[in-house]
Scaffold this motif. Structure first.
Motif: not given
Lengths: 248, 373
Positions: B94-113
């Motif tokens: 692979f050449e590029k990676a994707t990094v998804i970060t959910v910060p400390r104590e954050a509650v995501a308000s919707k799904p990340t698709v």
């Protein structure tokens, strides 16, 4: 007015002949009791009429209002107005009672019942048979006790309102309270007047609650004696011994 | 073995970032004996050049950050080491990676698709890291579609007390080949819920694994697959209990119909010496709807400690029950509808557990469509 005519019916299971020429006519408004010892072929008669694939009809006819049921698939027979209350209803995981009943009622009536009406019919039916309303959300027969399964069979009969109902040992395995509830259901169904009942049983006990018009003794794969309700009293007193000897 | 040595697991011992450490599989290896290697289009032997493309579109929750990073990013490759040849190939390619970060104590308000669309022609390699920091909560959806020859590694890094729910749909076109590894690493008291749905593709081989870094982790891995004629859909699960007082539950169910429809399910659970108080259960059920379809189901439970809270497994593959169908038909329900009711019931109990409502409906209608074929 409906008529179920069984004419010279022969049925085999894996090449072994079980029914050897059964003749019987059931009209709507009548209740016929078929009584016989274990192994006499009573249940075979019930399942063969309904079309279970295990049973091979080798001769004879079964007519419902002139239509040969033996030419129809299992579901077509049910839609033609035949109902079989099973002795051992199977558990079907993942299919809820309410979903199953709605599908069955839709299929038999030819159109989906109005949701509100269906919910009301279902509730009344369950109340009358003392079935916990929570059962509607449970999986079909899954984890039901023997008595719960039988009450559920009667509920289906009342909802589907067939022309002819065949009840295969619905009384077996029931305690007296459950037997009374189930019998009341059968009597409600009979009271509608335009339905016929074929009640298959080993014991005379249920006949105290559900009075038959005719009693037939079944032995060796055919009807060996027919009479009125008094025949049941005779069987109660004398048992099946004379018939099993005769047919052996 | 000396008195002071611990018994070692015999499952999945080998791991390396170096492609040279893995021989090209021949099909005789335990890990490859079910997979039709000739249909991998070179993903296993180095011949699949990275000439293709799988497009990634991300619709992220506002609380979540999405980055595209290089191979040298410090967050990439920290939670796992490849354990087979294709995983190592993907790691090295692979050449590029994707990094998804959910910060400390954050509650995501919707799904990340994340929608991954294969654009045909040639192989592609990917790498994704989903990092959920302590006490954060998120739902992530991976939606694979299109035509591709694709190998990837995904790292789910779930922090202390964090909660990550993942739904991964393999809804590929008929000719797609997809070999994927989902590595979940759970910190203390982390919760991980994975739901895998595999419907499309010529060959899909998905290997979800779970590792724990501290006590209190709780993983639930569910999966539903529907295998059509000629498809090979393989799921290989590994839960490695190396920490005390962690839980895992695996429940995969599939339906198969058509000639040479082939499902493979491998469920490996290791309970190591240190993992006292482990509670684990794994289940696989297959419903075979027609002749010519085949399901291989192999649960392996390796228990190296005597102090478990619960450990069990079950595997059952069977045909549609004639008695069920007879019962429904005897109530007037036509044969095809009876069959649909039973299959929908069989898979539906599990589909109910999908964490995103719209996806539940989509998967249910996809199953309906498969049944109507």
């Amino acid at each position: 007015m409906s008529t179920l005519e069984i004419r010279d019916l022969h049925v085999a299971v894996e090449d072994k002949e079980i029914l050897r020429g059964v003749n019987l006519t059931v009209n709507s408004g009548q209740t016929h009791a078929i009584m016989g010892p274990n192994g006499s072929g009573k249940s075979t008669l019930a399942y063969a009429i309904a079309g279970h694939p295990k049973y091979t009809v080798t001769g004879g006819r079964v007519l419902l209002d002139g239509v040969d049921l033996l030419e129809l698939s299992v579901d077509e027979r049910a839609r033609a107005g035949l109902f079989l209350a099973m002795q051992y209803p199977v558990e079907v995981p993942g299919v809820s009672v309410s979903n199953f009943l709605r599908s069955a009622v839709t299929a038999v009536r030819g159109e989906a019942p109005k949701l509100r009406e269906f919910a009301k019919d279902l509730k009344n039916g369950m109340d009358a048979l003392s079935i916990d309303p929570a059962f509607a959300q449970r999986n079909l027969n899954e984890g039901f006790s023997g008595g719960e399964k039988k009450r559920h069979e009667i509920l289906q009969m009342e909802l589907l309102n067939p022309k002819i109902a065949v009840l295969d040992e619905t009384d077996s395995g029931l305690d007296v309270d459950a037997l009374r509830v189930v019998s009341e259901g059968i009597n409600r169904f009979r009271a509608t007047g335009d339905t016929g009942v074929l009640l298959i049983t080993h014991y005379t006990r249920i006949l105290r609650y559900v009075k038959p018009d005719f009693v037939h003794v079944f032995a060796g794969g055919r009807i060996v004696e027919a009479g009125g309700p008094e025949l049941a009293d005779k069987l109660e007193a004398e048992g099946y011994e004379q018939y099993t000897k005769a047919s052996a | 073995m000396g008195l002071n040595e611990k018994p070692l697991s015999t499952l999945h011992e080998k791991s390396s970032y170096d492609l040279g450490d893995f021989d090209v599989p021949t099909g005789r290896e335990e890990a490859w004996r079910f997979t039709p290697l000739t249909r991998l289009k070179g993903l296993h032997n180095g011949k699949a050049e990275a000439a293709g493309h799988v497009r990634l579109d991300v619709d992220a929750a506002p609380e979540v950050t999405v980055e595209t990073v290089g191979r040298d990013d410090a967050r990439v490759g920290k939670s796992f080491t490849p354990t087979d040849r294709v995983s190592a190939q993907a790691w090295n390619s692979f050449e590029k990676a994707t990094v998804i970060t959910v910060p400390r104590e954050a509650v995501a308000s919707k799904p990340t698709v994340l929608t991954l669309t294969g654009e045909g022609d040639g192989a592609a390699y990917g790498h994704l890291v989903v990092k959920v920091e302590p006490l954060a909560e998120a739902v992530v959806v991976l939606d694979h579609k299109g035509s591709a020859v694709y190998a990837d590694n995904i790292e789910f890094v779930v922090g202390e007390g964090a909660n990550l729910k993942v739904v991964s749909l393999q809804d590929w076109d008929d000719d797609a080949v997809h070999v994927s590894h989902h590595h979940a690493q759970l910190a203390k008291d982390a919760t991980f819920r994975s739901f895998v749905v595999t419907l499309g593709g010529d060959l899909v081989r998905l290997s979800p694994s779970v590792a724990y870094t501290a006590p209190g982790g709780d993983a639930d891995l569910s999966g539903v697959y529907f295998v059509d004629a000629g498809q090979h859909l393989e799921h290989r699960l590994l839960v490695d209990h190396s920490q005390p007082h962690c839980k895992s539950n695996v429940d995969y169910r599939g339906a198969l119909q058509g000639d040479r429809a082939h499902a493979v399910w491998i469920g490996d659970v290791i309970i190591r010496v240190e993992a006292e108080g482990t509670d684990t259960y794994e289940l696989n059920r297959n419903l075979i709807l027609t002749d010519g379809a085949r399901a291989d189901s192999v649960p392996n439970l390796e228990i190296l400690t005597g102090e478990v809270a619960g450990a069990g497994h079950a595997s059952a593959s069977g045909r549609l029950d004639d008695e069920h169908i007879f019962y429904l038909q005897a109530r007037g329900i036509p044969h095809d509808e009876a069959r649909r009711l039973v299959v929908r019931g069989f898979l539906g109990q599990l589909i109910e557990k999908i964490h995103v409502e719209e996806l539940r409906e989509r998967v249910m209608s996809a199953v309906e469509a498969e049944l109507a074929r």
